[in-house]
Design a protein around this motif. Structure first.
Motif, PDB file in Angstrom:
ATOM      1  N   ARG A   7       0.808  -1.206   0.000  1.00 24.24           N
ATOM      2  CA  ARG A   7       0.000   0.000   0.000  1.00 24.24           C
ATOM      3  C   ARG A   7       0.849   1.269   0.000  1.00 24.24           C
ATOM      4  N   THR A  15      -5.393   6.552  -4.020  1.00 22.37           N
ATOM      5  CA  THR A  15      -6.015   5.877  -2.880  1.00 22.37           C
ATOM      6  C   THR A  15      -7.209   6.715  -2.427  1.00 22.37           C
ATOM      7  N   GLN A  83      -9.313  -2.398   2.555  1.00 23.74           N
ATOM      8  CA  GLN A  83      -8.066  -1.982   1.915  1.00 23.74           C
ATOM      9  C   GLN A  83      -6.901  -2.861   2.359  1.00 23.74           C
ATOM     10  N   ASP A 351     -10.066   4.066  -4.665  1.00 25.34           N
ATOM     11  CA  ASP A 351      -8.874   3.316  -4.287  1.00 25.34           C
ATOM     12  C   ASP A 351      -8.568   2.390  -5.456  1.00 25.34           C
ATOM     13  N   LYS A 358      -5.621  -6.602   0.000  1.00 25.99           N
ATOM     14  CA  LYS A 358      -6.813  -5.834  -0.343  1.00 25.99           C
ATOM     15  C   LYS A 358      -7.926  -6.761  -0.809  1.00 25.99           C
ATOM     16  N   LEU A 375     -13.965   1.131  -4.797  1.00 24.34           N
ATOM     17  CA  LEU A 375     -12.842   0.199  -4.686  1.00 24.34           C
ATOM     18  C   LEU A 375     -12.613  -0.455  -6.037  1.00 24.34           C
TER      19      LEU A 375
END
Length: 607
Positions: A7, A15, A83, A351, A358, A375
């Motif tokens: 990440r 993000t 996430q 994101d 994730k 997402l």
């Protein structure tokens, strides 16, 4: 194949910004404690509703404000968990959010039964004239009247609210097993390199021309689900038992009725979809016959269904490129739609990238008073561009509804949710076809459109029939075993897809990896959404300005009317066969176009 990112390697602008919800986990925790204190205040108002409309307004307003705050708490916890599903602090925070939801359900469980015992239907519906402040709650009161036969006593409602964590257990266990615990192993590429398989990479590998690579990815991907088949069958059985329990607790004749009745969807909409799709499965089988001939196969396997029939340049889109493509495709909706979307995409609504831990797939989550979140797990394919268009549809539906509606009617129903997302996909297909100058590219795009029909209309309806049959089995008192589920699923695959597709062991186990089965009777709405979106997009693309305005009004309407009425206002009636038949006609025309294009390109030889 690239290494899956951590990440901290992702640009911050790609993000999502959870600080728009809460500045920190500590702020989240302070709000959680404050909400719990306010929920105690709501529960203390039990027994006061008979005092009249003014008191009803006070109680409903407090309950609605708390619902909004609980939703915000839950959104933050869910997004933070998804996430990185390995983050134990986020997982624990999510469990605390579920607990708040349980407390909230208990604190408000008495309201519906107390209203129903204090007032008859005429009095409930007449309250708004006496107390105009109740206007935002009109739909709540109308729904309460409709649900009167299914609302239990305050004591029973409170007990049902207490069961919420238990109700979520099968889905939570499946999510963690599917995303955090299962590892898929590796696949050997044509050049001998080793590929670590992930969900995102699996979809890419299914599109590869090399059949050996597709087959290996298919077998490696399904292996852990087959290995855990009995556990996964037990989880799915528990989810079905849950649905049956709540249906019976609320005096519905079936779990399907319990799912459809609150939104006033007739059972016939569900069964008619299955009947009409079955009547037109020859279109799916015709498409598979074309696919078999182009690929020069004696018989298709499931891993042959995603490889493109027309080779195109192996173009990978950056997220920035995809964003511009989607914005351009949606311009027929006008600046009222495009400008806030541009601003949102630049404000960290999304994101973007697949990262270690994730959650897989893609979704959109609207948060009233904040903004939607999206997402993605970006892999650069054209399919991912379509996923962006799809999730943007959901996000903008949330945006328009939240902007136009008070909180009680801002959340649109699941039934209409897939209309906005599929509508965007149709506009993107049209835009790409308009700009395509190469016959091969146009044939590839029509192939993609047919795959949308295959997946969203036929596959999702197969899922819907599977759900119906498994719930009916539970309602008859029959168990759901791994062997029985594989037998049922394999039979449906054979009936829908026909003789050109081999029903192998992997596809017989496909039921075990479908997360939507843990949200009962959801998937059929992908199919009805495609049917409605096809009709609405056709009208907008024809340049009908009134159709465009009706569509934007639909997006802004939230749940201010019943779902079927909202769609009628927008221009499509799903209680009649016409929109379904029009969708099948569109698919048939796409088939003709594909067959002609493939023949002209010399790819499809005469049978």
């Amino acid at each position: 194949m690239t290494v899956v990112l951590t990440r901290d390697a992702v640009p911050i602008e790609e993000t999502w910004n959870l600080a728009d919800l809460f500045a920190s986990p500590e702020d989240w925790e302070r709000e959680r404690e404050a909400v719990l204190a306010e929920l105690a205040k709501l529960e203390s108002l039990r027994g006061t509703l008979q005092q009249g409309p003014r008191q009803v307004l006070e109680v409903l307003t407090l309950a609605d404000e708390l619902d909004q705050r609980v939703s915000k708490l839950f959104a933050y916890a869910l997004l933070a968990r998804d996430q990185d599903t390995r983050d134990t602090a986020a997982a624990e925070r999510y469990e605390r959010a579920v607990h708040v939801g349980t407390v909230a359900g208990r604190a408000s469980a008495w309201i519906a039964p107390e209203l129903l015992t204090s007032y008859d239907d005429a009095a409930l519906l007449g309250m708004i004239e006496q107390e105009p402040g109740l206007a935002p709650f009109r739909r709540l009161l109308e729904r309460l009247v409709r649900e009167r036969p299914h609302v239990r006593s305050a004591e029973v409602e409170q007990l049902l609210a207490e069961t919420m964590p238990l109700a979520q257990a099968p889905a939570t266990a499946f999510t963690l097993l599917d995303n955090a615990d299962i590892r898929y192993g590796t696949v050997t590429d044509v050049d001998g390199t080793t590929i670590e398989l992930t969900k995102g990479r699996y979809q890419l590998l299914l599109e590869r021309r090399e059949r050996r690579v597709r087959q290996e990815a298919y077998q490696v991907f399904h292996a852990p689900y087959i290995a855990h088949r009995h556990t996964l069958a037990a989880l799915l059985s528990a989810a079905n038992q849950r649905d049956t329990f709540y249906a019976r607790a609320r005096r519905y004749e079936s779990a399907l009725a319990a799912a459809l009745h609150p939104d006033n969807i007739p059972l016939e909409v569900y069964t008619t979809l299955i009947d009409l799709v079955r009547q037109h499965r020859h279109l799916l089988q015709r498409y598979l016959a074309v696919r078999k001939r182009v690929l020069s196969l004696e018989r298709l396997r499931t891993y042959d269904l995603y490889v493109p029939l027309v080779e195109r340049a192996d173009h990978r889109y950056t997220y920035a490129e995809a964003r511009e493509l989607v914005l351009a495709a949606l311009r027929p909706l006008g600046s009222e739609y495009i400008e806030p979307l541009q601003q949102g995409l630049a404000s960290r609504w999304v994101d973007v990238h697949e990262t270690v831990g994730k959650r897989s797939g893609g979704y959109s989550l609207g948060v009233y008073g904040v903004h939607p979140y999206i997402l993605l797990n970006w892999n650069g394919t054209l399919r991912e561009v379509f996923t962006l268009a799809h999730e943007v549809g959901h996000a903008m539906h949330s945006y328009f509804s939240s902007r136009a509606q008070p909180h009680p009617t801002a959340e649109y129903t699941i039934f209409v949710a897939e209309v906005a997302s599929t509508f965007n996909e149709r506009l993107l297909t049209h835009a790409l076809l308009e700009r395509a100058t190469d016959a091969r590219e146009r044939a590839a795009l029509v192939n993609d459109a047919l795959d949308t029909f295959r997946i969203a209309l036929f596959r999702q309806t197969l899922f819907a029939e599977f759900e119906l049959l498994t719930h009916q089995a539970v309602e008859r008192g029959e168990g759901l075993s791994a062997d029985g589920l594989c037998e049922l699923y394999g039979r449906l695959i054979s009936e829908y897809y026909g003789p050109d597709l081999e029903v192998d062991e992997e596809v017989r186990h496909e039921w075990s990896r479908v997360p939507h089965f843990y949200r009962a009777f959801y998937v059929y709405q992908y199919a009805t959404g495609l049917v409605a979106a096809t009709a609405l997009a056709r009208a907008v693309l024809a340049g009908d300005e009134a159709a465009q305005q009706r569509y934007l009004a639909f997006l802004a309407a939230g749940s201010s009317k019943d779902s079927l009425d909202l769609l009628r206002d927008a221009g499509v009636d799903l209680t009649t066969p016409e929109p379904y038949l029009a969708a099948f006609a569109t698919m048939e025309q796409d088939l003709v176009t594909l067959e002609e294009a493939l023949t002209q390109l010399g790819i499809l030889q005469s049978a």
